[in-house]
Enzyme design. Sequence first.
Site, mmCIF file in Angstrom:
data_model
loop_
_atom_site.group_PDB
_atom_site.id
_atom_site.type_symbol
_atom_site.label_atom_id
_atom_site.label_comp_id
_atom_site.label_asym_id
_atom_site.label_seq_id
_atom_site.Cartn_x
_atom_site.Cartn_y
_atom_site.Cartn_z
ATOM 1 N N ARG A 178 2.415 6.589 6.385
ATOM 2 C CA ARG A 178 1.710 5.318 6.222
ATOM 3 C C ARG A 178 0.962 4.893 7.490
ATOM 4 O O ARG A 178 0.191 3.935 7.448
ATOM 5 C CB ARG A 178 2.679 4.216 5.775
ATOM 6 C CG ARG A 178 3.148 4.362 4.327
ATOM 7 C CD ARG A 178 3.919 3.142 3.844
ATOM 8 N NE ARG A 178 4.218 3.191 2.415
ATOM 9 C CZ ARG A 178 5.386 3.571 1.887
ATOM 10 N NH1 ARG A 178 6.375 3.952 2.664
ATOM 11 N NH2 ARG A 178 5.558 3.577 0.571
ATOM 12 N N GLY A 215 5.068 14.210 0.536
ATOM 13 C CA GLY A 215 3.818 14.851 0.960
ATOM 14 C C GLY A 215 3.130 14.104 2.091
ATOM 15 O O GLY A 215 3.733 13.252 2.758
ATOM 16 N N TYR A 216 1.851 14.448 2.313
ATOM 17 C CA TYR A 216 1.080 13.967 3.467
ATOM 18 C C TYR A 216 1.904 14.236 4.721
ATOM 19 O O TYR A 216 2.208 13.340 5.510
ATOM 20 C CB TYR A 216 0.709 12.490 3.324
ATOM 21 C CG TYR A 216 -0.622 12.184 3.982
ATOM 22 C CD1 TYR A 216 -1.814 12.643 3.412
ATOM 23 C CD2 TYR A 216 -0.690 11.491 5.186
ATOM 24 C CE1 TYR A 216 -3.028 12.399 4.025
ATOM 25 C CE2 TYR A 216 -1.904 11.246 5.801
ATOM 26 C CZ TYR A 216 -3.068 11.689 5.221
ATOM 27 O OH TYR A 216 -4.271 11.454 5.831
ATOM 28 N N HIS A 266 8.176 15.650 9.141
ATOM 29 C CA HIS A 266 8.560 16.574 8.073
ATOM 30 C C HIS A 266 8.740 17.991 8.620
ATOM 31 O O HIS A 266 9.656 18.715 8.222
ATOM 32 C CB HIS A 266 7.488 16.601 6.977
ATOM 33 C CG HIS A 266 7.238 15.288 6.316
ATOM 34 N ND1 HIS A 266 6.110 14.542 6.557
ATOM 35 C CD2 HIS A 266 7.960 14.586 5.412
ATOM 36 C CE1 HIS A 266 6.150 13.436 5.833
ATOM 37 N NE2 HIS A 266 7.263 13.429 5.130
#
Lengths: 296, 296
Positions: free
Chosen positions: B188, B32-33, B38
């Site tokens: 991150r 996720g995030y 992605h």
Amino acid sequence: MKVIRSIAELRSELKDRRDTDKGPVGLVPTMGYLHEGHASLMRKAREISGTVVISIFVNPIQFGPGEDYETYPRDEARDLALADSEGVDIVFIPTVQEMYPQPIKTKISVSEITSLLCGASRPGHFDGVTTVVNKLFNIVKPDYAFFGMKDAQQVAVIEQMVQDLNLDVTIVPCPIIRESDGLALSSRNVYLKPEERAEALVLSGSLRTAQEAIRQGQAETAGEIRTHLRNYISRSPLADIDYAEVLTFPELAPVEDSYRIVDEDRTVIMALAVRFGRTRLIDNALFQPKVGESHV
Amino acid sequence: MKVIRSIAELRSELKDRRDTDKGPVGLVPTMGYLHEGHASLMRKAREISGTVVISIFVNPIQFGPGEDYETYPRDEARDLALADSEGVDIVFIPTVQEMYPQPIKTKISVSEITSLLCGASRPGHFDGVTTVVNKLFNIVKPDYAFFGMKDAQQVAVIEQMVQDLNLDVTIVPCPIIRESDGLALSSRNVYLKPEERAEALVLSGSLRTAQEAIRQGQAETAGEIRTHLRNYISRSPLADIDYAEVLTFPELAPVEDSYRIVDEDRTVIMALAVRFGRTRLIDNALFQPKVGESHV
């Protein structure tokens, strides 16, 4: 019956059968040298599967150093005749090279329930079993897989792997099959010398009489059953006890000597491993307080 | 787009789609995030799959003690909007309870290639990755699975698992996606303070200039490249190098300092992990002597 030796051919054959809607696929994983115990698995598979696959593979990575990998009995012609007579659709007989084309770096381990019984006596054994069974599941993609309860710990370990890894297969445990005198069928029974074969009856005998003792109220605790099993087996001068244990099943959690199996509602297993010379035999029986015990 | 939170419902939905022949299933496993990295995986999946599934699951068992499991960034609403805009068919968002209903006893480990780089810095990390990816494969049964090359070691480890366990899935590695200034995209990156964000460019900068040095004949051996990478990164006072390595890819075999990468025909990877405060960033580039290198 098709005899298939390559993974690619097996996949293609299974795809064809699935595309033509031949019903659920049942897998009976074996190491060959088939006996009536295996035949009972095949019959159960035949009952509930549209396609019955048996695999015959003596899996090197589940044998430890000094174990009987090289000498494990093999008889392909007889195995194929037996499988054919049981109405098997596909026999998968890969070579070691086909299953392990490169040194395998991936290992599947199940902790805790592999730390005792055969797991303690045969370090690494269950990692080899779970890894090869996982490979076979990925190759065959069975709806059902059939395992004999003689290897009860193996059934518990594989069921744990199936749940933990979300494998989409139903494990069907099948009852132990015995000779008429009680000896549990095993491909390794062929190793026994005549006097060992005679004394090997202490395994099933100890389990049967333990069950009688429970029924008659002469044994009520885990400790009493352990003592009974050990005493009975010790009647055989040739028998060397590896373990004679009482545990919960299928968790395989140890229970204290004072644990009153007759008062609890958990299923327990009486599990044995006994050596006769170089041959190691296993046997077991379940005790299910609520529904009675299985018969030996 | 369907948002599904239970394994049973996902299986049922996928079965319906397979029964109506919706074509191959592509899986993009994520934590996720979601970011443009992605999104590039989803686009690749959309290109070659009839059904695109993305999973969003911050997997606790791949985080070590003291790592950022609790604080790992999460934003479900934004993730769903992004997945929807990329034409994803199914988003699978299980809870920890759904994925691990009981303490997991089964572990999948890949040896050797997990012993260095992130495997050395994060003990147990790759066991957590291979175990959860294996679970996702068993749940989704994808024909294709898409992974970003930013986690190059993860790609190598998963490919090894797929081969060793005969998983019937094709791994599709996808190129690293970067900000316009070169920083590799990562969930991150949000942790970085402004001055750390500025200095974090030493990762991509060291890789880009190493490639230039190779092209211009100023660096020819693994040792020269290691020195170049370390020297370049050390320009940043905030950078704390975890590793700056040159290895073969995908075997991840160490090579000597004297190894002349320009003369050999093996692909090598320049792999970096650098800490900025509490934030650990990774980046890498491949050098393929026969076909040139990938561009940073």
